[in-house]
Motif scaffolding. Structure first.
Motif, PDB file in Angstrom:
ATOM      1  N   GLU A 178      91.635  51.926  94.076  1.00 11.97           N
ATOM      2  CA  GLU A 178      92.132  52.573  95.302  1.00 11.97           C
ATOM      3  C   GLU A 178      91.957  54.082  95.227  1.00 11.97           C
ATOM      4  O   GLU A 178      91.528  54.732  96.200  1.00 11.97           O
ATOM      5  N   ASP A 231      94.145  50.759 102.320  1.00  6.12           N
ATOM      6  CA  ASP A 231      94.125  49.486 101.592  1.00  6.12           C
ATOM      7  C   ASP A 231      92.698  49.086 101.205  1.00  6.12           C
ATOM      8  O   ASP A 231      92.177  48.055 101.624  1.00  6.12           O
ATOM      9  N   ASN A 232      92.088  49.909 100.359  1.00  2.00           N
ATOM     10  CA  ASN A 232      90.704  49.682  99.942  1.00  2.00           C
ATOM     11  C   ASN A 232      90.588  49.233  98.485  1.00  2.00           C
ATOM     12  O   ASN A 232      89.503  49.263  97.913  1.00  2.00           O
ATOM     13  N   HIS A 263      95.235  43.267 109.607  1.00  2.00           N
ATOM     14  CA  HIS A 263      96.357  44.185 109.375  1.00  2.00           C
ATOM     15  C   HIS A 263      95.921  45.394 108.551  1.00  2.00           C
ATOM     16  O   HIS A 263      96.735  46.290 108.318  1.00  2.00           O
ATOM     17  N   ASN A 264      94.667  45.416 108.111  1.00  2.00           N
ATOM     18  CA  ASN A 264      94.165  46.524 107.291  1.00  2.00           C
ATOM     19  C   ASN A 264      93.468  47.600 108.114  1.00  2.00           C
ATOM     20  O   ASN A 264      92.787  48.465 107.571  1.00  2.00           O
ATOM     21  N   ASP A 291      82.792  50.167 103.653  1.00  2.00           N
ATOM     22  CA  ASP A 291      83.056  48.861 103.043  1.00  2.00           C
ATOM     23  C   ASP A 291      81.811  48.298 102.368  1.00  2.00           C
ATOM     24  O   ASP A 291      81.914  47.616 101.341  1.00  2.00           O
ATOM     25  N   ASP A 295      88.346  42.750 101.740  1.00  2.00           N
ATOM     26  CA  ASP A 295      89.576  42.373 102.441  1.00  2.00           C
ATOM     27  C   ASP A 295      89.920  43.320 103.586  1.00  2.00           C
ATOM     28  O   ASP A 295      90.976  43.942 103.585  1.00  2.00           O
ATOM     29  N   ARG A 296      89.051  43.409 104.585  1.00  2.00           N
ATOM     30  CA  ARG A 296      89.336  44.223 105.770  1.00  2.00           C
ATOM     31  C   ARG A 296      89.892  43.296 106.861  1.00  2.00           C
ATOM     32  O   ARG A 296      89.293  43.081 107.907  1.00  2.00           O
ATOM     33  N   HIS A 297      91.058  42.740 106.592  1.00  2.00           N
ATOM     34  CA  HIS A 297      91.657  41.791 107.538  1.00  2.00           C
ATOM     35  C   HIS A 297      92.318  42.527 108.709  1.00  2.00           C
ATOM     36  O   HIS A 297      92.317  43.765 108.775  1.00  2.00           O
ATOM     37  N   ASN A 305      84.127  46.174  99.695  1.00  2.00           N
ATOM     38  CA  ASN A 305      85.507  45.806 100.037  1.00  2.00           C
ATOM     39  C   ASN A 305      85.542  44.370 100.564  1.00  2.00           C
ATOM     40  O   ASN A 305      84.823  44.039 101.500  1.00  2.00           O
TER      41      ASN A 305
END
Length: 262
Positions: free
Chosen positions: A52, A168-169, A149-150, A138, A145-147, A143
């Protein structure tokens, strides 16, 4: 070494079967958010917090709107047991007068129809350049997990929208291997893996097709890497650093050769 034994940690499930623990301290613009790496069966198994910090510095070097993360080796207490681990922290980016809404919530509430894609929705509300940064960044850091909520949208009292910093990286690069050099040496950073992506494709390379124009990014050099890994020698070994460097160099050249950057 920082003493963070006063913090209380909350658990959240991770897709890997472990847990990510988070904490916070302070209020308003001085509120600090703390996070830990994946925690399984009484030990830390990943290196998300160090990653991070590394990618935060990388994003700043490129001029991307990335949230600034800092970190320190710290003493903490989890379930009455003391641990020493690397803790990442960041300040609250939601200014007074703004409301933060996760992109998934905003999209489901305000899309024109069920057939309007997240990508088309984001373009319609003026987020194309922001998405360009996300897609390029990304891809570089791999990365996974770029969902929904991110990414957050910040609304002011007049309903103007500002996208959140890219945050949140930590689930990127070698995050899941800790400092296990056997696994890190076998890491295939040239692959185009499927990822959790709320906007665009689940493939990082395919998302580059959605970038609207070329961007000029400074070339990575020894000084940039020195700053990127500064203070992390006790967390990320020199050999580990060299592998991360090789991955970033490779993916930067792919962007350059593909005409995404110049």
């Amino acid at each position: 070494m920082k003493d963070l034994t006063f913090l209380k940690w909350s658990y959240s499930s991770s897709s890997s079967g472990g847990t990510y623990l988070k904490s916070e301290d302070g209020s308003g613009s001085k509120k600090i958010y703390y996070k830990l790496s994946d925690f399984k069966q009484g030990r830390f198994t990943g290196c998300e917090t160090a990653i991070e910090v590394i990618v935060s510095r990388l994003g700043a070097y490129f001029g991307f709107p990335v949230l600034k993360y800092m970190g320190d080796l710290s003493d903490i207490i989890i379930d009455s047991k003391k641990y020493t681990t690397y803790v990442a922290r960041s300040y609250n980016y939601v200014k007074s007068g703004y409301t933060a809404i996760p992109l998934i919530t905003d999209y489901l509430t305000n899309r024109l129809s069920k057939t309007e894609s997240t990508l088309d929705y984001c373009r319609r509300i003026g987020l194309q350049e922001y998405l360009d940064y996300v897609f390029i960044f990304d891809y570089l850091i791999m990365n996974v997990d770029r969902h929904g909520h991110n990414i957050e949208l910040l609304y002011d009292n007049d309903n103007n929208i500002i996208p959140s910093p890219i945050f949140d990286n930590g689930r990127a690069l070698t995050y899941e291997y800790g400092n296990n050099l056997t696994l890190i040496k076998n890491w295939d950073y040239k692959s185009d893996i499927a990822v959790n992506n709320f906007v665009g494709s689940i493939h990082l390379e395919s998302n580059l097709n959605n970038v609207s124009r070329q961007y000029k990014l400074p070339r990575l050099n020894d000084e940039a890497y020195r700053k990127m890994f500064y203070g992390l020698s006790d967390v990320i070994s020199k050999e580990h650093q060299q592998i991360i460097k090789a991955a970033l160099d490779y993916r930067y050249e792919k962007l350059l050769n593909g005409g995404i950057i110049l």
